[in-house]
Design an enzyme around this catalytic site. Structure first.
Site, PDB file in Angstrom:
ATOM      1  N   TYR A 144       0.864  -1.181   0.000  1.00  0.00           N
ATOM      2  CA  TYR A 144       0.000   0.000   0.000  1.00  0.00           C
ATOM      3  C   TYR A 144       0.901   1.231   0.000  1.00  0.00           C
ATOM      4  O   TYR A 144       1.811   1.338   0.823  1.00  0.00           O
ATOM      5  CB  TYR A 144      -0.880  -0.014   1.255  1.00  0.00           C
ATOM      6  CG  TYR A 144      -1.823   1.147   1.382  1.00  0.00           C
ATOM      7  CD1 TYR A 144      -2.939   1.241   0.552  1.00  0.00           C
ATOM      8  CD2 TYR A 144      -1.614   2.152   2.328  1.00  0.00           C
ATOM      9  CE1 TYR A 144      -3.830   2.306   0.672  1.00  0.00           C
ATOM     10  CE2 TYR A 144      -2.496   3.211   2.455  1.00  0.00           C
ATOM     11  CZ  TYR A 144      -3.599   3.283   1.625  1.00  0.00           C
ATOM     12  OH  TYR A 144      -4.472   4.335   1.747  1.00  0.00           O
ATOM     13  N   ASP A 239       9.329   2.650  -0.285  1.00  0.00           N
ATOM     14  CA  ASP A 239       8.299   3.331   0.494  1.00  0.00           C
ATOM     15  C   ASP A 239       8.587   3.018   1.964  1.00  0.00           C
ATOM     16  O   ASP A 239       8.250   1.942   2.462  1.00  0.00           O
ATOM     17  CB  ASP A 239       6.917   2.824   0.066  1.00  0.00           C
ATOM     18  CG  ASP A 239       5.789   3.384   0.925  1.00  0.00           C
ATOM     19  OD1 ASP A 239       6.077   3.931   2.010  1.00  0.00           O
ATOM     20  OD2 ASP A 239       4.623   3.264   0.522  1.00  0.00           O
ATOM     21  N   LYS A 267       4.086   9.544   8.153  1.00  0.00           N
ATOM     22  CA  LYS A 267       3.821   9.937   9.542  1.00  0.00           C
ATOM     23  C   LYS A 267       5.014   9.932  10.491  1.00  0.00           C
ATOM     24  O   LYS A 267       5.116  10.781  11.374  1.00  0.00           O
ATOM     25  CB  LYS A 267       2.737   9.017  10.082  1.00  0.00           C
ATOM     26  CG  LYS A 267       2.891   7.569   9.607  1.00  0.00           C
ATOM     27  CD  LYS A 267       1.553   6.845   9.513  1.00  0.00           C
ATOM     28  CE  LYS A 267       1.621   5.640   8.599  1.00  0.00           C
ATOM     29  NZ  LYS A 267       0.318   5.159   8.195  1.00  0.00           N
TER      30      LYS A 267
HETATM   31  N1  HOZ Z   1      -4.601   1.380   6.837  1.00  0.00           N
HETATM   32  C1  HOZ Z   1      -3.884   2.431   7.479  1.00  0.00           C
HETATM   33  C2  HOZ Z   1      -2.579   1.956   8.010  1.00  0.00           C
HETATM   34  N2  HOZ Z   1      -1.888   1.063   7.185  1.00  0.00           N
HETATM   35  C3  HOZ Z   1      -4.751   2.967   8.557  1.00  0.00           C
HETATM   36  C4  HOZ Z   1      -4.596   4.387   8.756  1.00  0.00           C
HETATM   37  C5  HOZ Z   1      -5.586   4.975   9.735  1.00  0.00           C
HETATM   38  O1  HOZ Z   1      -6.742   4.551   9.791  1.00  0.00           O
HETATM   39  O2  HOZ Z   1      -5.202   5.871  10.436  1.00  0.00           O
END
Ligand code: HOZ
Length: 438
Positions: A144, A239, A267
């Site tokens: 992702y 990434d 983040k």
């Molecule tokens: N799927 C996101 C982490 N891989 C979630 C992010 C979120 O909901 O803050």
């Protein structure tokens, strides 16, 4: 445990926010039930709106390496906020954070700050295309890279959790430029390169995948990718939104000893505030506006509050590199404890772990790619997730996510987590749960 107020807040949120959340995995759809609403957090713990204390294993999906509300990070943000929150003009702290990040991460000379990992990956690919003059990219099923159109092709994380790894709304024109390979399958990548000779600008990969659970690359796979990219003049983009500054000062590149041509961050580099970044050699970055023709911009990019949080956290990590080893040791302790609880119980499972990333999969088959990750038994996962939650342990609410440990977790917290799993085992086996002490 009682989650009444969380449920009431969720009901209210659903009236005004699609699905009641601003990011799909949070809605608990993969595990059932209502999401937990957080009141506050400190160190290793979340405190929810019903007054429950939860040991947190998501750490805001990675960035809170030092734990929640870490004093130097919080103070940096407070002090900065007193002087103004956004200017849309250059500030000195952007250069300070850039200089520190460049000094910590191998193979990068320059870095551009954006607001999220999605923006970082989207912009990195645009720059790769502009730099190479080629249009196609290769990505891996289950990886992702944020929710921009080019990446919603067999995407992991929330996309696959909700059965939409190929999202409606992505045009066929965009989709055709994203070629798909299987993680850990170097022969598949070779075949794609051969079939698209001279057309591939970049290969983008999570060097340790965290969006189909934690999936670890084989040594030969990453080395093979590096060699193929060099040979075919394809840019290798790591990434490192999840792995950057987490697996080590220099992220996965440093830990695994593989050089990337471009690196993206999210983040983590903002210490938990909304930041992303992409970085590369000066030669590549010079193609970016205003130096070069590849356009990218944003009013909140390099935002002073976000920069101050990132600078405080990276400074701490840079000064205390022993944190990475300590985190890896804690994660190994959790792994060993889970193994001791689960082995010989007749529950098929796999545990994947590297550094401070770990995931538990309810399957007999080693989890090495998206296909094997998807074999995990989601019914067992749901019981596991809710069983642990009822014992005060907050895990990712989807089997396709990695856990992220933070430095504030104590061995007592880890042992409490292992003990919770022991109590949940009968539920996993379909037996009546033992009465919980909590
Ligand atoms: N799927 C996101 C982490 N891989 C979630 C992010 C979120 O909901 O803050």
């Amino acid at each position: 445990m009682n989650y009444q107020r969380s449920s009431a807040l969720f009901k209210e949120a659903k009236k005004y926010i699609p699905g009641g959340v601003n990011s799909p995995v949070r809605a608990f759809k993969a595990v059932g039930g209502d999401p937990i609403f957080v009141q506050e957090a400190k160190g290793a713990y979340l405190f929810d709106v019903d007054g429950n204390r939860l040991i947190d294993y998501i750490s805001s999906w990675g960035p809170l390496i030092l734990g929640h509300a870490y004093p130097s990070v919080i103070n940096a943000v407070i002090e900065k906020a007193k002087k103004g929150t956004s200017f849309g003009m250059p500030t000195e702290i952007e250069t300070e954070l850039a200089k520190l990040a460049v000094s910590m991460v191998p193979n990068i000379d320059q870095i551009r700050f954006v607001n999220s990992g999605t923006e970082a990956c989207m912009s990195a690919v645009r720059l790769a295309r502009g730099y190479t003059g080629k249009e196609k990219i290769i990505k891996f099923a289950g990886c992702y890279h944020g929710h921009s159109d080019s990446f919603l092709i067999q995407a992991g994380s929330g996309a696959v959790t909700f059965g939409s790894p190929n999202s409606p709304g992505v045009t066929q024109g965009t989709a055709k430029d994203t070629l798909l390979a299987a993680y850990n399958d170097i022969e598949g990548v070779k075949a794609l390169i051969a079939a698209n000779e001279g057309e591939i600008a970049a290969i983008i990969i999570e060097p340790v995948a965290g969006n189909m659970g934690c999936v670890i690359p084989s040594d030969s796979f990453l080395k093979g990718l590096r060699a193929l990219c060099t040979e075919a003049q394809i840019l290798l983009i790591f990434d490192e939104v999840m792995t950057g500054f987490r697996l080590g000062k220099g992220g996965a590149q440093e830990l695994l000893g593989i050089d990337a041509d471009m690196v993206t961050f999210g983040k983590v580099i903002g210490g938990g505030l909304p930041v992303g970044a992409f970085a590369a050699s000066e030669e590549i970055m010079s193609h970016l506006a205003p130096e070069g023709p590849v356009y990218q911009a944003g009013t909140l990019s390099g935002n002073p509050l976000a920069m101050s949080a990132g600078l405080a956290m990276l400074t701490e990590l840079n000064n205390r590199p022993e944190i990475f080893e300590s985190l890896a040791d804690k994660t190994a302790h959790l792994h060993e404890g889970f193994d001791n609880v689960l082995k010989n119980k007749g529950i098929p499972y796999q545990i994947n772990r590297l550094g401070s990333m770990i995931s538990l999969h309810f399957t007999d088959t080693p989890v090495i790619d998206f296909e094997t990750s998807a074999k995990g038994n989601n019914e067992t996962f749901k019981k596991y997730f809710h069983g642990m939650l009822n014992k005060g342990i907050y895990l990712p609410p989807s089997a396709f996510e990695s856990y992220f440990l933070n430095d504030a977790l104590s061995y007592a917290d880890l042992d409490e987590t292992i003990a919770a799993l022991e109590e949940v085992v009968p539920e996993l086996l379909g037996k009546q749960a033992k009465a919980s002490a909590k």
